[in-house]
Scaffold this motif. Structure first.
Motif, PDB file in Angstrom:
ATOM      1  N   HIS A  83      13.420 -10.386 -41.618  1.00  0.00           N
ATOM      2  CA  HIS A  83      13.985 -11.424 -40.754  1.00  0.00           C
ATOM      3  C   HIS A  83      13.948 -10.841 -39.346  1.00  0.00           C
ATOM      4  O   HIS A  83      14.337  -9.694 -39.149  1.00  0.00           O
ATOM      5  CB  HIS A  83      15.418 -11.770 -41.145  1.00  0.00           C
ATOM      6  N   TYR A  84      13.456 -11.622 -38.411  1.00  0.00           N
ATOM      7  CA  TYR A  84      13.292 -11.055 -37.067  1.00  0.00           C
ATOM      8  C   TYR A  84      13.578 -12.118 -36.022  1.00  0.00           C
ATOM      9  O   TYR A  84      13.078 -13.241 -36.106  1.00  0.00           O
ATOM     10  CB  TYR A  84      11.868 -10.510 -36.895  1.00  0.00           C
ATOM     11  N   HIS A  85      14.407 -11.766 -35.051  1.00  0.00           N
ATOM     12  CA  HIS A  85      14.709 -12.648 -33.931  1.00  0.00           C
ATOM     13  C   HIS A  85      14.827 -11.773 -32.692  1.00  0.00           C
ATOM     14  O   HIS A  85      15.862 -11.147 -32.462  1.00  0.00           O
ATOM     15  CB  HIS A  85      16.013 -13.405 -34.178  1.00  0.00           C
TER      16      HIS A  85
ATOM     17  N   ASN B 100       9.846 -12.702 -27.796  1.00  0.00           N
ATOM     18  CA  ASN B 100       9.349 -13.083 -29.112  1.00  0.00           C
ATOM     19  C   ASN B 100       7.857 -13.363 -29.023  1.00  0.00           C
ATOM     20  O   ASN B 100       7.402 -14.090 -28.145  1.00  0.00           O
ATOM     21  CB  ASN B 100      10.077 -14.327 -29.639  1.00  0.00           C
TER      22      ASN B 100
ATOM     23  N   GLN C 204      10.981 -18.380 -35.470  1.00  0.00           N
ATOM     24  CA  GLN C 204      10.156 -18.595 -36.654  1.00  0.00           C
ATOM     25  C   GLN C 204       9.765 -20.063 -36.804  1.00  0.00           C
ATOM     26  O   GLN C 204       8.619 -20.380 -37.150  1.00  0.00           O
ATOM     27  CB  GLN C 204      10.864 -18.105 -37.916  1.00  0.00           C
TER      28      GLN C 204
ATOM     29  N   HIS D 171       5.933 -13.370 -36.109  1.00  0.00           N
ATOM     30  CA  HIS D 171       6.532 -14.283 -37.078  1.00  0.00           C
ATOM     31  C   HIS D 171       5.508 -14.811 -38.078  1.00  0.00           C
ATOM     32  O   HIS D 171       5.856 -15.066 -39.235  1.00  0.00           O
ATOM     33  CB  HIS D 171       7.233 -15.419 -36.339  1.00  0.00           C
TER      34      HIS D 171
END
Length: 409
Positions: A7-9, A14, A184, A19
């Motif tokens: 999970h990446y934010h 970004n 995402q 994603h």
């Protein structure tokens, strides 16, 4: 044992390409009959502190974060990594990193530079490319798939884009700075738009090119310099560099590689299931190694190297410097200066989040830079670019006294 995914934010930046790699792994799990409800999602920034149930984690995203013990300090003991597409900028390993990689052999590498680095340390590795090559091919719909998407295209390419594209061209970027509500979902929407509307994608980005190629979209990939990260892709897709911009085929056909896509999918599934995949490993490795090679560079480091050579002409002088951002690029900067400027001194390490050591020095908050006006500051994280520029300018710093990491397309 359960399976995991990232999970990446990103807080400051970004990249939709990060994603889409997560989405590609979800798609591979789906093909294995594993639903999203059965997957444990772990925050990319909390891999070392994860304390849930034991999980198998496919490693395919870039590991550019800095840890004091490198890869050996990156994952908690509850995470069992399967290296499918390791990529890293540095070309040296700590002893504990070598031990960790050997514990998890074979190590699939996304690029040949990473593969060569691991081989030098006696680690069983192979060149495996990127998992996004496995994405599902789209259904052709010529009436709707009419747009030309130009994504992060270098300025030098613009004069060569055919004028006939002007009414259909859509320009965009995959790099978003500042807060983003749901990156995402943005990635899903963007790649679905390419799938449903693109007649052609022109891009300089690895994950602009590869996912679109996998979906069966014609792709033109252009680069002003060819990053080491692309040192596998030429087995599938041409990479146009400045001396070839006038020769670009603006009407390419989709790349057909169904047999190779199935091979890579089978390899990933077998490795995740803990089965012997050596025969598949060799086939995939040989496929990527058998290609025409361009000259590759560690592109992110080029602005730093150029800055040093322009502003530090005397290699024997006693320069004082500091780095801002605990990343692999910081490690590379210190290593490069140590090798080429024996009398230069690393005085401080700055990071807004961590206090780990680099070069034997504990990191402190960047606000402290104001107390050391004579040190050259190397900003070694892309996410801090704007903050660093504004802060250093507010201190009255001249541009020759600091260097910002830049994205090269």
């Amino acid at each position: 044992m359960k399976y995991a995914n990232y999970h990446y934010h990103g807080k400051n930046i970004n990249n939709l390409g990060d994603h889409v790699q997560i989405l590609a792994m979800d798609y591979l799990y789906q093909q294995m009959g594993i639903s999203k409800e059965q997957i444990v999602y772990i925050d990319k920034d909390e891999l070392a502190s994860y304390d849930g149930e034991d999980v198998i984690l496919p490693v395919s995203m870039p590991l550019i974060d800095y840890k004091e013990h490198g890869i050996a300090g990156m994952f908690s003991e509850k995470i069992h990594p399967v290296f499918l597409g390791l990529t890293m900028a540095k070309d040296t390993l700590l002893p504990e990193e070598v031990d960790y990689y050997k514990k998890h052999e074979p190590v699939g590498c996304r690029d040949e530079r990473t593969y060569d680095t691991l081989c030098r340390y006696g680690i069983h590795a192979y060149l495996g490319g990127c998992i996004t090559v496995t994405l599902r091919e789209r259904k052709p719909c010529p009436d709707k798939q009419t747009k030309i998407f130009a994504i992060d295209v270098p300025d030098e390419v613009e004069p060569y884009i055919p004028k006939e594209f002007s009414e259909r061209i859509v320009r965009g970027t995959h790099l978003f700075y500042g807060p983003m509500e749901n990156p995402q979902q943005k990635a899903i929407e963007r790649y679905e738009q390419y799938r449903d509307e693109a007649a052609l994608v022109v891009t300089s980005l690895l994950h602009g090119a590869v996912p679109c190629m996998a979906m069966g979209i014609p792709v033109v990939l252009t680069r002003t310099v060819v990053s080491y990260r692309f040192a596998w892709l030429e087995a599938l897709l041409p990479i146009y560099t400045p001396e070839q911009f006038s020769q670009i085929d603006w009407h390419p056909l989709p790349v057909q590689y169904d047999a190779h896509k199935k091979l890579v999918t089978q390899l990933i599934q077998r490795r995740l299931q803990g089965e012997n995949a050596q025969e598949l490993i060799q086939k995939v490795h040989d496929f990527y190694m058998n290609r025409n090679r361009k000259e590759y560079t560690v592109d992110a480091f080029l602005p730093i190297q150029d800055f040093i050579e322009r502003n530090w002409p005397d290699k024997q002088k006693k320069y004082n410097y500091s780095v801002w951002g605990l990343t692999q690029m910081a490690d590379m900067t210190v290593s490069y200066i140590t090798r080429h400027y024996p009398n230069a001194k690393l005085c401080h390490v700055y990071d807004a989040k961590y206090t780990w050591k680099l070069g034997g020095i504990n990191a402190i908050h960047p606000d402290n830079i104001a107390h050391y006006p004579t040190e050259t500051v190397f900003v070694t994280t892309v996410s801090a670019q704007e903050t660093a520029r504004n802060f250093l300018q507010s201190l009255g710093r001249e541009e020759s006294s600091y260097c910002l990491l830049k994205v090269i397309r």
